[in-house]
Scaffold this motif. Structure first.
Motif: not given
Ligand SMILES: [Cu+2]
Length: 304
Positions: A121-145
């Protein structure tokens, strides 16, 4: 457990969720709750074995051969949390920085699972998470593009006004200078076979109409090649989203070079796009949209 039925009266639930949540069972533990912050973890695997720079990946392709990571980065945008009733809630990114950007309408993050200076590997700096916030509540899954939203994809990669996550000085080689738009994925494995041939997937929009370099905005692309990834039962505290290179490159022969640059007539793209369940035809008529009734096999939920 009793409290839940007070806050989620059955009368407000759909028929489907009535069956699971209010069907008389005492088990109403579906989903997970957040008070605000959510962290999505990404990983690369070969089957179930973790993949990283500097380690040999085995059992790849039609010849069950070996390779190392050369580059492994991809853009994820517009993460939404799923509720049991099927509704979605956008994840608000925690920060604008070299890996994340929001314009208030769209979010985009660059996940980097390769680290410059390790192994091949010659390029890149590890970044393995997406941090965010969401309204408090109960969730069952995620969707993304998988990919960069249209409105952000064709910004100049060299203009200082372009968000850092999309700039080539910050994240090199994630832009095609001859096409405009970003490489949604830069997945490159270097075979351990004679000559170390490379197997790569550069996914991105093609057939885009316009000429941004001369002030004519891109108005559309014949093959957007964006992929919706939905994990209907996903708990970010216990699970991660894994890119399985074994599954992606299952039909490739690691004795030779395998290149998919997303060109509409690139025969090297057939098996990669099939694994992603994206419509592709090497006669150039592929639509670059999800194939109805098929599920991609490249990204999967795994325990953390
Ligand atoms: Cu390419």
């Amino acid at each position: 457990m009793i409290a839940k039925s007070l806050f989620y009266p059955c009368a407000l639930l759909t028929v489907a969720s009535l069956l699971s949540a209010c069907g008389g069972s005492s088990d109403d533990s579906t989903g997970w709750t957040t008070d605000s912050s959510v962290s999505l973890q990404f990983a690369a695997v070969a089957g179930t074995t973790p993949v990283s720079c500097g380690t040999t990946i085995t059992s790849l392709g039609t010849g069950s051969q070996s390779a190392q990571v050369q580059d492994l980065r991809f853009y994820i945008s517009d993460v939404q949390l799923l509720k049991e009733d099927g509704s979605t809630t956008p994840l608000t990114l925690a920060t604008n920085d070299n890996n994340n950007y929001t314009d208030g309408t769209h979010n985009v993050s660059l996940i980097t699972l390769s680290q410059a200076g390790t192994g091949a590997c010659t390029t890149g700096t590890l970044n393995s998470t997406i941090q965010g916030t969401a309204p408090a509540g109960r969730y069952v899954g995620v969707t993304m593009t998988l990919g960069v939203p249209m409105s952000l994809n064709h910004l100049s990669s060299t203009d200082a006004a372009t968000p850092a996550v999309l700039r080539s000085d910050v994240n090199p080689s994630m832009s095609w200078n001859w096409r405009g738009g970003r490489k949604f994925t830069k997945i490159e494995l270097q075979s351990t076979e004679t000559g170390n041939p490379v197997t790569l997937l550069h996914l991105g929009s093609t057939g885009c109409v316009g000429d941004p370099a001369n002030g004519v905005a891109i108005t559309g692309c014949t093959a957007p090649n964006r992929l919706t990834l939905t994990f209907a039962n996903f708990d970010p505290a216990k699970q991660q989203i894994a890119l399985d290179v074994q599954s992606l490159f299952a039909q490739q022969n690691f004795s030779v070079t395998n290149s998919c640059m997303s060109s509409p007539t690139d025969a090297g793209c057939v098996s990669d796009f099939a694994a992603l369940a994206l419509n592709f035809n090497p006669d150039g008529t592929g639509t670059g949209t999800a194939i109805a009734g098929q599920t991609q096999t490249v990204f999967k939920a795994m325990s953390r």
